[in-house]
Design an enzyme around this catalytic site. Structure first.
Site, PDB file in Angstrom:
ATOM      1  N   HIS A 148       0.781  -1.210  -0.200  1.00 51.77           N
ATOM      2  CA  HIS A 148       0.167  -0.065  -0.125  1.00 51.77           C
ATOM      3  C   HIS A 148       0.780   1.164  -0.004  1.00 51.77           C
ATOM      4  CE1 HIS A 148      -2.964  -2.736   1.174  1.00 51.77           C
ATOM      5  NE2 HIS A 148      -4.055  -1.808   0.663  1.00 51.77           N
ATOM      6  N   LYS A 152      -0.813   4.891   4.406  1.00 50.44           N
ATOM      7  CA  LYS A 152      -1.697   4.002   5.227  1.00 50.44           C
ATOM      8  C   LYS A 152      -1.248   3.538   6.612  1.00 50.44           C
ATOM      9  CE  LYS A 152      -4.140  -0.382   4.446  1.00 50.44           C
ATOM     10  NZ  LYS A 152      -5.554   0.140   4.656  1.00 50.44           N
TER      11      LYS A 152
END
Length: 256
Positions: A148, A152
């Site tokens: 990600h 995040k």
């Protein structure tokens, strides 16, 4: 036309959701709620609907609330929806066990749709993993690698846990989750399932499940090319949920 209230309308996904709703033509955003709003309007994103900083200020009628926020907002969100008898789509991840229990309790009063990932593709992938695990669990090591963007905050991702749950649903003997292997001196057991998180750049979300057996490997990968897919899935869930009875629903319910 489906009328929705967007909770977390000032966040990245909230903005994508409102734009996707405007583009699809069958959904209208009736209002937005976000602590970063000033009463009546958005500070950062010119919109055609009223925005409120607190739930108590919103009196707008709607069919469904769609939530892209963070776990800290759960209690007032559930109170607002249960008081107003509004169906709720929860696209937020990173909940603790006690928060999941609160969601289950609220679902006794209103219909709630919750998924760790709103992508239809990810949830079809979960179905594939159940079948693969049922056939490969005895001889194949199973590892999950998720990637990600660097903003995040939760790790591993909620989607990684969703995929791990799907694997274990297909297994006769449940795998023990292992988070990384730094400092471990033991061998990788067939009953282990490793979950590894990578963070960097602007990756929307990559998830790979590796089945590594004697003399062969299988990789099942889902790659999100845009966050638009999560907004589209959330809107589809909202339309599906609008006329349901109270209960806790998942993407599996909708796909079935």
């Amino acid at each position: 036309m489906l009328q929705i209230i967007v909770h977390g309308c000032e966040g990245k996904m909230g903005k994508i959701l409102t734009q996707t709703a405007q583009d699809c033509g069958s959904v209208q955003v009736a209002a937005g709620i976000d602590a970063r709003c000033q009463e009546g309007y958005s500070l950062s994103n010119p919109v055609s609907f009223p925005c409120y900083s607190e739930f108590s200020h919103c009196r707008t009628e709607a069919d469904v609330v769609v939530d892209f926020s963070n776990p800290a907002c759960l209690a007032p969100l559930l109170a607002f929806c249960t008081e107003r008898k509004l169906p709720l789509v929860i696209a937020t991840t990173g909940f603790q066990p006690e928060e999941l229990s609160a969601i289950e309790k609220a679902a006794e009063t209103i219909p709630i749709f919750r998924s760790a990932n709103m992508s239809l593709g990810i949830n079809v992938m979960a179905r594939m993993l159940r079948l693969a695990a049922a056939n490969l669990e005895k001889d194949f090591n199973i590892e999950i690698i998720e990637k990600h963007h660097n903003k995040k905050v939760d790790s591993p991702s909620g989607t990684a846990f969703l995929l791990a749950d799907a694997v274990n649903q297909g297994c006769q003997v449940k795998k023990d989750l292992v988070f990384g292997r730094h400092g471990r001196a033991d061998e990788c057991r067939i009953t282990d399932m490793g979950i590894h998180a990578v963070r960097g750049g602007s990756i929307p979300g990559d998830h790979t499940v590796l089945f590594a057996g004697p003399g062969e490997t299988i990789e099942i990968t889902h790659r999100a090319l845009s966050k638009d897919i999560f907004a589209a899935g959330a809107l589809q869930a909202a339309a599906w949920l609008a006329d349901r009875e109270p209960g806790l629903y998942s993407m599996e319910d909708m796909l079935s």
